[in-house]
Design a protein around this motif. Sequence first.
Motif, PDB file in Angstrom:
ATOM      1  N   ALA A 242       7.255   7.228   7.719  1.00  0.00           N
ATOM      2  CA  ALA A 242       8.281   6.780   8.666  1.00  0.00           C
ATOM      3  C   ALA A 242       7.857   5.478   9.341  1.00  0.00           C
ATOM      4  CB  ALA A 242       8.524   7.873   9.707  1.00  0.00           C
ATOM      5  N   VAL A 243       6.574   5.335   9.599  1.00  0.00           N
ATOM      6  CA  VAL A 243       6.074   4.125  10.262  1.00  0.00           C
ATOM      7  C   VAL A 243       5.791   3.032   9.231  1.00  0.00           C
ATOM      8  CG1 VAL A 243       4.316   3.230  11.846  1.00  0.00           C
ATOM      9  CG2 VAL A 243       4.989   5.635  11.967  1.00  0.00           C
ATOM     10  N   MET A 244       5.288   3.456   8.076  1.00  0.00           N
ATOM     11  CA  MET A 244       4.934   2.475   7.031  1.00  0.00           C
ATOM     12  C   MET A 244       5.588   2.887   5.710  1.00  0.00           C
ATOM     13  SD  MET A 244       0.878   2.043   7.828  1.00  0.00           S
ATOM     14  CE  MET A 244       0.543   3.785   7.967  1.00  0.00           C
ATOM     15  N   PRO A 245       6.860   2.497   5.491  1.00  0.00           N
ATOM     16  CA  PRO A 245       7.536   2.882   4.243  1.00  0.00           C
ATOM     17  C   PRO A 245       6.741   2.409   3.016  1.00  0.00           C
ATOM     18  CG  PRO A 245       9.079   1.851   5.774  1.00  0.00           C
ATOM     19  CD  PRO A 245       7.720   1.672   6.365  1.00  0.00           C
ATOM     20  N   GLY A 246       6.653   3.287   2.030  1.00  0.00           N
ATOM     21  CA  GLY A 246       5.921   2.913   0.813  1.00  0.00           C
ATOM     22  C   GLY A 246       4.511   3.476   0.779  1.00  0.00           C
ATOM     23  N   THR A 247       4.090   4.130   1.879  1.00  0.00           N
ATOM     24  CA  THR A 247       2.720   4.648   1.946  1.00  0.00           C
ATOM     25  C   THR A 247       2.428   5.661   0.832  1.00  0.00           C
ATOM     26  OG1 THR A 247       2.612   4.334   4.332  1.00  0.00           O
ATOM     27  CG2 THR A 247       1.083   5.927   3.406  1.00  0.00           C
ATOM     28  N   LYS A 248       3.351   6.605   0.636  1.00  0.00           N
ATOM     29  CA  LYS A 248       3.111   7.658  -0.359  1.00  0.00           C
ATOM     30  C   LYS A 248       2.992   7.056  -1.758  1.00  0.00           C
ATOM     31  CE  LYS A 248       6.329  10.494   1.839  1.00  0.00           C
ATOM     32  NZ  LYS A 248       7.374  11.487   1.874  1.00  0.00           N
ATOM     33  N   LEU A 249       3.904   6.142  -2.053  1.00  0.00           N
ATOM     34  CA  LEU A 249       3.912   5.547  -3.389  1.00  0.00           C
ATOM     35  C   LEU A 249       2.619   4.755  -3.624  1.00  0.00           C
ATOM     36  CD1 LEU A 249       5.623   5.259  -5.921  1.00  0.00           C
ATOM     37  CD2 LEU A 249       6.669   3.225  -4.938  1.00  0.00           C
ATOM     38  N   ALA A 250       2.193   4.007  -2.610  1.00  0.00           N
ATOM     39  CA  ALA A 250       0.963   3.214  -2.759  1.00  0.00           C
ATOM     40  C   ALA A 250      -0.246   4.136  -2.886  1.00  0.00           C
ATOM     41  CB  ALA A 250       0.807   2.289  -1.545  1.00  0.00           C
ATOM     42  N   PHE A 251      -0.259   5.223  -2.112  1.00  0.00           N
ATOM     43  CA  PHE A 251      -1.381   6.173  -2.131  1.00  0.00           C
ATOM     44  C   PHE A 251      -1.567   6.726  -3.555  1.00  0.00           C
ATOM     45  CE2 PHE A 251      -2.808  10.627  -0.573  1.00  0.00           C
ATOM     46  CZ  PHE A 251      -4.140  10.235  -0.521  1.00  0.00           C
ATOM     47  N   VAL A 252      -0.471   7.183  -4.142  1.00  0.00           N
ATOM     48  CA  VAL A 252      -0.542   7.778  -5.483  1.00  0.00           C
ATOM     49  C   VAL A 252      -0.782   6.699  -6.544  1.00  0.00           C
ATOM     50  CG1 VAL A 252       0.795   8.999  -7.252  1.00  0.00           C
ATOM     51  CG2 VAL A 252       0.836   9.798  -4.883  1.00  0.00           C
ATOM     52  N   ASN A 253      -0.033   5.611  -6.469  1.00  0.00           N
ATOM     53  CA  ASN A 253      -0.183   4.545  -7.477  1.00  0.00           C
ATOM     54  C   ASN A 253      -1.584   3.966  -7.488  1.00  0.00           C
ATOM     55  OD1 ASN A 253       2.205   4.443  -8.803  1.00  0.00           O
ATOM     56  ND2 ASN A 253       3.109   2.822  -7.548  1.00  0.00           N
ATOM     57  N   ASP A 254      -2.096   3.668  -6.285  1.00  0.00           N
ATOM     58  CA  ASP A 254      -3.420   3.031  -6.220  1.00  0.00           C
ATOM     59  C   ASP A 254      -4.518   3.996  -6.657  1.00  0.00           C
ATOM     60  OD1 ASP A 254      -2.112   0.835  -5.390  1.00  0.00           O
ATOM     61  OD2 ASP A 254      -2.705   0.960  -3.281  1.00  0.00           O
ATOM     62  N   PHE A 255      -4.320   5.280  -6.370  1.00  0.00           N
ATOM     63  CA  PHE A 255      -5.301   6.259  -6.857  1.00  0.00           C
ATOM     64  C   PHE A 255      -5.322   6.244  -8.391  1.00  0.00           C
ATOM     65  CE2 PHE A 255      -5.775  10.529  -8.701  1.00  0.00           C
ATOM     66  CZ  PHE A 255      -7.132  10.701  -8.483  1.00  0.00           C
ATOM     67  N   LEU A 256      -4.133   6.280  -8.987  1.00  0.00           N
ATOM     68  CA  LEU A 256      -4.064   6.326 -10.455  1.00  0.00           C
ATOM     69  C   LEU A 256      -4.620   5.045 -11.065  1.00  0.00           C
ATOM     70  CD1 LEU A 256      -0.543   7.972 -10.906  1.00  0.00           C
ATOM     71  CD2 LEU A 256      -2.764   9.036 -11.303  1.00  0.00           C
ATOM     72  N   ARG A 257      -4.343   3.913 -10.403  1.00  0.00           N
ATOM     73  CA  ARG A 257      -4.766   2.627 -10.956  1.00  0.00           C
ATOM     74  C   ARG A 257      -6.253   2.368 -10.751  1.00  0.00           C
ATOM     75  NH1 ARG A 257      -0.401  -0.949  -9.286  1.00  0.00           N
ATOM     76  NH2 ARG A 257      -1.506  -0.971  -7.306  1.00  0.00           N
ATOM     77  N   THR A 258      -6.767   2.686  -9.571  1.00  0.00           N
ATOM     78  CA  THR A 258      -8.150   2.276  -9.298  1.00  0.00           C
ATOM     79  C   THR A 258      -9.091   3.422  -8.925  1.00  0.00           C
ATOM     80  OG1 THR A 258      -7.582   1.851  -7.006  1.00  0.00           O
ATOM     81  CG2 THR A 258      -7.471  -0.018  -8.480  1.00  0.00           C
ATOM     82  N   GLY A 259      -8.558   4.524  -8.411  1.00  0.00           N
ATOM     83  CA  GLY A 259      -9.467   5.565  -7.913  1.00  0.00           C
ATOM     84  C   GLY A 259      -9.851   6.622  -8.928  1.00  0.00           C
TER      85      GLY A 259
END
Length: 311
Positions: A242-259
């Motif tokens: 709600a405060v930072m739209p896109g957080t969930k998508l970045a969390f999952v995407n960045d994990f898959l890409r780099t983590g």
Amino acid sequence: MKCKRCRGKAVVQVRQHNAAFCRGCFVFFFQRQVQRAIERERMFTLDDAVLVAVSGGKDSLALWDVLIELGYRTAGVHLALGIGGYSRRSTEKTEAFACRRGVRLISVRLDEEDAAIPTLSAFTNRPACAACGTSKRHHLDRVAFEQGFSVLATGHNLDDEAARLLGNVLHWQVQHLAKQQPVLASTHERFARKVKPLFRLSEYEAAVYAFVRGIDYIIEECPNSVGATQLVYKDVLNRLEAVMPGTKLAFVNDFLRTGRAAFATDGAGLPQTCAGCGMPTFASLCSYCSLLREVESKRARFVVPAAGTAQ
Ligand code: SF4
Ligand SMILES: [Zn+2]
Ligand SMILES: [Zn+2]
């Protein structure tokens, strides 16, 4: 607010993509997101026979609807879990969907005797969701194998994946982190490839899609989900979103890409064959057959001798 695609009046706002759509363009957007995920992650092709696990909820029915619309070869599999009226209503919604679309649905009745989730849970002293997870994994794998499906698709959405990732990180479940991905390759001839085509689409988007497409899904939650930690994680993530739209998508995407690569392993070796059901396992009995054995042995101990047979 104007539709990003046709410039008509927008009725759906998708904050994580900073976009808004009219009804028709939202359907197009949602279906295209699913198709892109399938193609980019190499989940399956038009030649594959895809088994879709359908619970009767919005996500799995929305997924099945999209796959049918996109022309994939699908059948649904529904597990009637035996969780009272909730399971009965889930089965009704799923059967009605399949009937209306004229598509094949494989129904598995687990609502009788030892296989019902309340029985499995009560006799083994396990939380209902733990027994349920073991049962669902077993029966979905079994049906996919027995009916000749090479791909098993589930309706896990972005919110599910983000909440699962948060839980795995909070407890540093490194083995689970290694396996958290939208495509899980088959590790045995009896295991289908497991895919999650909605992994980049939010719960909200799936709900809007189901509504716009007129899908009649079960709105109530399973009674066993009350107090589930997964819901707490979802709530925390929603507040961040709600405060930072896109957080969930970045969390999952960045994990898959780099983590995720940091947790990847060579696997757990070659599985053997379960003595109870013949499915792959790393012990002599698979976890589902172990559950059933535990129920059987406890039942036997509690059998009351018939009148006149007591020594
Ligand atoms: S909430 Fe738990 S018991 Fe209910 S369907 Fe989900 S995993 Fe099964
Ligand atoms: Zn439009
Ligand atoms: Zn088994």
